[in-house]
Design an enzyme around this catalytic site. Structure first.
Site, PDB file in Angstrom:
ATOM      1  N   GLN A  97    -104.462  12.133  36.667  1.00  0.00           N
ATOM      2  CA  GLN A  97    -103.652  13.338  36.781  1.00  0.00           C
ATOM      3  C   GLN A  97    -103.325  13.938  35.428  1.00  0.00           C
ATOM      4  O   GLN A  97    -103.524  13.313  34.380  1.00  0.00           O
ATOM      5  CB  GLN A  97    -102.353  13.018  37.524  1.00  0.00           C
ATOM      6  CG  GLN A  97    -101.515  11.940  36.871  1.00  0.00           C
ATOM      7  CD  GLN A  97    -100.354  11.503  37.744  1.00  0.00           C
ATOM      8  OE1 GLN A  97     -99.209  11.850  37.491  1.00  0.00           O
ATOM      9  NE2 GLN A  97    -100.659  10.715  38.790  1.00  0.00           N
ATOM     10  N   HIS A 263    -104.276  11.211  32.400  1.00  0.00           N
ATOM     11  CA  HIS A 263    -103.843   9.815  32.427  1.00  0.00           C
ATOM     12  C   HIS A 263    -103.820   9.272  33.854  1.00  0.00           C
ATOM     13  O   HIS A 263    -103.868  10.026  34.830  1.00  0.00           O
ATOM     14  CB  HIS A 263    -102.442   9.670  31.819  1.00  0.00           C
ATOM     15  CG  HIS A 263    -101.365  10.399  32.550  1.00  0.00           C
ATOM     16  ND1 HIS A 263    -101.212  11.776  32.506  1.00  0.00           N
ATOM     17  CD2 HIS A 263    -100.371   9.955  33.372  1.00  0.00           C
ATOM     18  CE1 HIS A 263    -100.183  12.139  33.243  1.00  0.00           C
ATOM     19  NE2 HIS A 263     -99.659  11.051  33.786  1.00  0.00           N
ATOM     20  N   ARG A 282    -104.162  16.595  40.263  1.00  0.00           N
ATOM     21  CA  ARG A 282    -104.909  15.355  40.426  1.00  0.00           C
ATOM     22  C   ARG A 282    -106.418  15.589  40.404  1.00  0.00           C
ATOM     23  O   ARG A 282    -106.902  16.611  40.875  1.00  0.00           O
ATOM     24  CB  ARG A 282    -104.515  14.663  41.733  1.00  0.00           C
ATOM     25  CG  ARG A 282    -103.027  14.323  41.805  1.00  0.00           C
ATOM     26  CD  ARG A 282    -102.656  13.718  43.154  1.00  0.00           C
ATOM     27  NE  ARG A 282    -101.242  13.386  43.209  1.00  0.00           N
ATOM     28  CZ  ARG A 282    -100.286  14.242  43.592  1.00  0.00           C
ATOM     29  NH1 ARG A 282    -100.621  15.466  43.973  1.00  0.00           N
ATOM     30  NH2 ARG A 282     -99.028  13.863  43.608  1.00  0.00           N
TER      31      ARG A 282
END
Length: 405
Positions: A97, A263, A282
């Site tokens: 995300q 990350h 996402r």
């Protein structure tokens, strides 16, 4: 001083033990418990009791922002509590995300509302930089690798299927090449139905399984792909993860994740502090909405994810984890001995006890005990509070003037 009732988010990737143990409840819990929210965000405002009436921290702040936040904080952040404190308990991988910066969030949320879409990709108009402090060993994917390293990771698979990815990496320049490689991976990882998986994903997972057994600098990253595939088989995010830096944080390590940083948190328990937003874009490793075009637009491949080194607060045993944002700073105090000043001494604060016990005392003699997993809200009017006991306290405050008492 208000004892607060945190909100538990029962996301599927959560632990059935970590939050229950923290709060002294029976283990295992009835279902997964992923996040403990201690803030005023409308999507999960903490509860409290004021004047004998059950209410929420969101309602308390909205009713009297200057009294609760202080005049400067109320003006700077539009009458909102600018941070959200959480305990995150990941038993399974979270999604890959990215979070928007302030201008991106404001513009996109306004456009979404203008189009009449109240349930779109953006949950609010705030940015979401965040800080993660590891309470246990915590496995993460944080930021992009350097381009040459990413090439080496994919070449190390010994797999012809990844040539389109390595060709893009070699042909581009720096950050742009990484973004285009991510686009290539995410698009190539889907079959004609748009849901994945194409032949690329299983081929990469199988190759990772072979390479993980061979000692080398990327063996842990390959092993992580195999383990993630057990939870998200066929997901293109498995291939995308190899573009990202894989690391395991030791307890006591804190990472700052700027807006725009790609990350994923894989496993562990930590204290998380962020701007008061629920904006998440996402790319994979999830059953939730994936918005690849918007994620690629918001992702900044140049973002680095630094370890935050704490600094001491003069006249106190408190250490501060200051970040280059105005919304938040995290303070940690190991209690023991005489009363210790709660830092910062003014402004809005959320105090969390993660072990042992603490007794908070105001200058007027009012007291509030905190045990493991308990938390409280200190308004701007709760100034010069002290704490005594044998516990570890985390205090969330604003990032303006971080490090000053």
């Amino acid at each position: 001083m208000d004892l607060i009732r945190p909100i538990i988010k029962p996301y599927a990737w959560g632990s059935r033990e970590a939050l229950a143990r923290l709060q002294g409840r029976s283990v295992p819990s009835a279902g997964p418990e992923a996040e403990l929210w201690m803030g005023a965000h409308p999507a999960g405002p903490a509860g409290l009791t004021r004047d004998g009436r059950a209410t929420t921290l969101h309602e308390v702040v909205a009713a009297a922002p200057e009294r609760e936040l202080g005049g400067e904080c109320a003006r700077r952040f539009g009458g909102r509590l600018p941070f959200l404190l959480k305990v995150l308990a990941a038993e399974q991988p979270l999604s890959i995300q990215v979070h928007p910066d302030r201008e991106q969030a404001r513009t996109a949320f306004a456009a979404q509302l203008g189009a009449g879409d109240g349930q779109g990709t953006y949950a609010d108009d705030w940015p979401k930089p965040e800080l993660l402090y590891a309470l246990t060993r915590f496995e993460v994917l944080a930021g992009f690798r350097e381009r040459d390293e990413a090439v080496a990771v994919f070449d190390g698979l010994g797999l012809a299927d990844v040539r389109p990815v390595t060709d893009v990496l070699r042909a581009g320049d720096g950050a742009t090449a990484l973004t285009e490689a991510l686009r290539t991976v995410l698009e190539a990882g889907h079959d004609d139905s748009g849901r994945g998986d194409s032949g690329l994903v299983p081929a990469v997972v199988a190759a990772c399984g072979r390479r993980a057994r061979v000692p080398g600098p990327y063996a842990a990253a390959y092993d992580a792909v195999v383990r993630m595939a057990g939870h998200h088989p066929g997901d293109p995010g498995l291939v995308a993860s190899l573009l990202m830096r894989h690391r395991v944080l030791e307890p006591g390590t804190a990472l700052f994740m700027p807006a725009g940083g790609l990350h994923a948190y894989l496993k562990g328990v930590g204290v998380e502090l962020m701007a008061a937003s629920d904006n998440v874009l996402r790319a994979g490793l999830t059953t939730k909405e994936v918005n690849i075009p918007e994620l690629l637009r918001v992702t900044d491949p140049a973002v680095r994810v630094p370890v935050v080194r704490p600094s001491g607060v003069p006249g106190s045993r408190t250490r501060v984890y200051a970040c280059p944002v105005e919304e938040f700073a995290l303070y940690r105090t190991e209690l023991g001995g005489p009363p210790e000043p709660v830092v910062p001494s003014s402004g809005p604060r959320v105090v969390l006890c993660v072990d042992g016990s603490a007794l908070l005392r105001g200058p007027g003699g009012d007291e509030l005990p905190l045990g493991p997993g308990a938390s409280c809200f200190l308004s701007d009017s709760d100034q010069d509070v002290t704490a005594q006991g044998d516990g570890t306290l985390f205090v969330a405050g604003t990032g303006t003037g971080a490090g000053r008492r």
